[in-house]
Design an enzyme around this catalytic site. Structure first.
Site, PDB file in Angstrom:
ATOM      1  CE  LYS A  53      45.859  41.512  44.726  1.00  0.00           C
ATOM      2  NZ  LYS A  53      45.351  42.708  44.012  1.00  0.00           N
ATOM      3  CB  SER A 100      43.080  41.096  41.283  1.00  0.00           C
ATOM      4  OG  SER A 100      43.784  42.227  41.765  1.00  0.00           O
ATOM      5  CB  SER A 144      42.192  45.045  42.184  1.00  0.00           C
ATOM      6  OG  SER A 144      42.233  44.454  40.917  1.00  0.00           O
TER       7      SER A 144
END
Ligand SMILES: *[C@@H]1O[C@H](CO)[C@@H](O)[C@H](O)[C@H]1NC(C)=O
Ligand SMILES: *[C@@H]1O[C@H](CO)[C@@H](O)[C@H](O)[C@H]1NC(C)=O
Ligand SMILES: *[C@@H]1O[C@H](CO)[C@@H](O)[C@H](O)[C@H]1NC(C)=O
Ligand SMILES: *[C@@H]1O[C@H](CO)[C@@H](O)[C@H](O)[C@H]1NC(C)=O
Length: 515
Positions: free
Chosen positions: A111, A191, A215
């Site tokens: 990420k 996310s 997330s």
């Protein structure tokens, strides 16, 4: 047969290789399919000379070229990926295979809030951090490199891990654009959206995401992949653009439970740059997580059902039926379901008055300022700079559309004062008398629930969770079943998840217009 742990498996491969080479047959086999291949499949293909890491990276580069313009799951591909792949191919030739980790020569996306000290930028999706120079690799990236993984690039995310504003869409960032669910072309959740999208759409083998509250679990569920949200501190947060060190955790997002367990093996454990990992290293099992990949992993497990966690609003009819089937499967696998449980203060914990926001807003300001200050160079050095950057670059950062209310609310906090201390005490009490008491009183190994609502209970206690694909609704939108437990319960959560996966094999790859 219970699954073998990886080293035993490799030694079986060696035996097979010996037989093969004694017949002088080592020709390249193009029949091997990379799509949906697991870490075990890929390592087997490496050792049978059916595949090299270079070919693997070339395959994924082509996938990224084809699908990323539509899906926006990736922000940057590492220009050094092919070099790292040929290095891995050389190492494989030179070393005895027993010494190589399951991640050796395997491409991994991380990420975009996870720092890499290389040509890749680390920006949490925001132009405000473009050009910032990190002091070193994040703790988890150091461990990935040590395991021989190829850092293939940066996955997209909800900008600033969904902590800039209330209005920002899931999966959107200024640098990454709008991430899309490969099954529906709609909502990917966040996310860690790009980490889930890229694995689901076969643009990479495995990826890393981060979770503060939902997330990892939510995008894993909606993109039909497996996510593990580890106990806070089990994996290092050093070098991760933070929200709250009390709740932040880094974990794998993969297509299978086994792959996720092997990635967790690689990244879990102590890191001198994150002191929480020292204390939490007592949870890392000797011999690794691979030993818990048992086909009969559900047998004898006590799994709690809290009916209030299954609230799907107007979609209830389909999902209630679907989850009844899930419960049946769990029982079929030998689990003992403890039904109709309630969690104390359920609505307080899932609502807005738990204290979570009060605490997290103040914690965010403190930890983001620390992160920004330790950078070697950066266009911004504080939260207040970030706010100013967004104002000056309002078009680029879509400030009019999405705002930056969370940034502003966080900036207005003044450290951990009376209100924050009270909120933290309240959260600890809610967690202890809620989820923790329920688990202990009923001697549960896990609570089973969809990832969406259970994440609050896991977040405020620093507890682990796993999400596994469980099916698709009539519109083709994936859903998953989550299993949450107490600190250090990863081994039994992996047993449960693997047992469930073995009985269902619920994941299908997205069609992406090919069929
Ligand atoms: C190719 O793979 C299929 C399915 O795994 C297998 O049945 C077939 O025998 C393979 N062909 C060759 C030439 O290896
Ligand atoms: C990182 O950002 C710079 C712009 O600041 C860009 O030139 C460079 O290509 C980016 N790196 C990668 C790997 O995309
Ligand atoms: C970790 O703890 C040690 C010993 O208490 C301390 O010296 C060090 O500064 C801490 N490191 C970090 C990154 O907080
Ligand atoms: C759970 O509650 C429902 C409705 O109140 C009831 O019909 C069911 O028998 C209960 N199940 C168990 C296992 O107690």
């Amino acid at each position: 047969m219970a699954a073998q742990s990886f080293p035993i498996y490799i030694s079986m491969l060696l035996g097979l290789l010996a037989i093969l080479s004694s017949y002088g047959s080592c020709s390249f086999d193009t029949n091997f399919s990379i799509e949906e291949a697991t870490l075990k499949d890929l390592q087997l293909a490496f050792y049978q000379n059916k595949l090299t890491s270079t070919q693997l990276v070339e395959f994924y580069l082509e996938q990224v070229r084809r699908f990323n313009p539509i899906l926006n799951g990736i922000i940057e591909v590492n220009p050094d990926a092919l070099n790292q792949a040929s290095q891995a191919d050389l190492e494989r030739k030179r070393s005895s295979p027993r010494s190589l980790s399951p991640l050796h020569g395997i491409p991994v996306f991380v990420k975009d809030n996870i720092a890499t000290k290389d040509q890749l930028n680390t920006t949490a999706g925001s132009f405000a951090l473009l050009g910032s120079i990190v002091p070193r690799d994040a703790g988890v990236v150091t461990k990935l490199r040590k395991a021989g993984a190829i850092i293939f690039g940066k996955a997209s995310l909800s900008e600033w891990s969904d902590f800039r504003s209330y209005e920002q869409p899931n999966g959107w960032s200024a640098r990454g654009g709008q991430g899309k669910n490969p099954y529906t072309m709609g909502e990917p959740c966040g996310s860690s959206s790009g980490s889930a999208i890229s694995v689901a759409a076969n643009m990479v083998t495995v990826s890393l995401g981060t979770e503060t509250d939902g997330s990892i679990l939510c995008p894993s569920t909606l993109n039909s992949v497996v996510g593990i949200k580890p106990t806070v501190g089990l994996t290092s947060r050093a070098g991760v653009v933070p929200i709250s060190l009390r709740q932040d955790t880094v974990g794998p997002i993969c297509r299978t439970v086994a792959d996720a367990a092997y990635v967790l093996d690689a990244i879990a454990g102590p890191d001198r740059y994150d002191n929480s990992t020292i204390e939490a290293s007592k949870y890392v099992p000797k011999g690794g997580y691979g030993q818990f990949l048992k086909e009969d992993g559900l047998k004898g497990k006590r799994i709690g059902i809290v009916r209030k966690l299954y609230d799907f609003g107007h979609d209830d009819v389909f999902y209630i039926g679907a989850f009844e089937k899930v419960f049946k499967t769990l029982k079929q696998g030998g689990a003992i379901l403890v039904d109709n449980l309630t969690i104390n203060s359920f609505h307080v914990i899932t609502g807005s008055s738990s204290g979570e926001w009060t605490a997290v807003l103040a914690e965010f300001k403190i930890s983001i300022n620390v992160y920004l200050k330790q950078l070697v160079a950066s266009p911004i050095r504080s939260l207040s700079d970030a706010i100013e950057f967004n104002r000056k670059n309002s078009k680029l950062e879509k400030l009019k559309e999405y705002g930056q209310e969370l940034f502003l609310e966080a900036e207005a906090t003044k450290g951990i004062g009376g209100a924050e201390k009270a909120a933290l005490a309240r959260l600890a009490k809610l967690s202890k008398e809620g989820f923790e008491r329920l688990m202990i009183k009923n001697k549960l190994d896990a609570i089973a629930a969809p990832g969406r609502l259970i994440s609050h209970f896991l977040a405020i206690g620093g507890f682990p969770g796993v999400s596994v694909p469980a099916g698709y609704n009539p519109q083709g939108l994936p859903f998953g079943i989550g299993f949450g437990g107490l600190k250090g319960f990863e081994p039994r959560l992996i047993e449960i998840a693997y047992g469930f996966e073995h009985l269902t094999m619920g994941r299908k790859s997205p069609s992406l217009g090919r069929h």
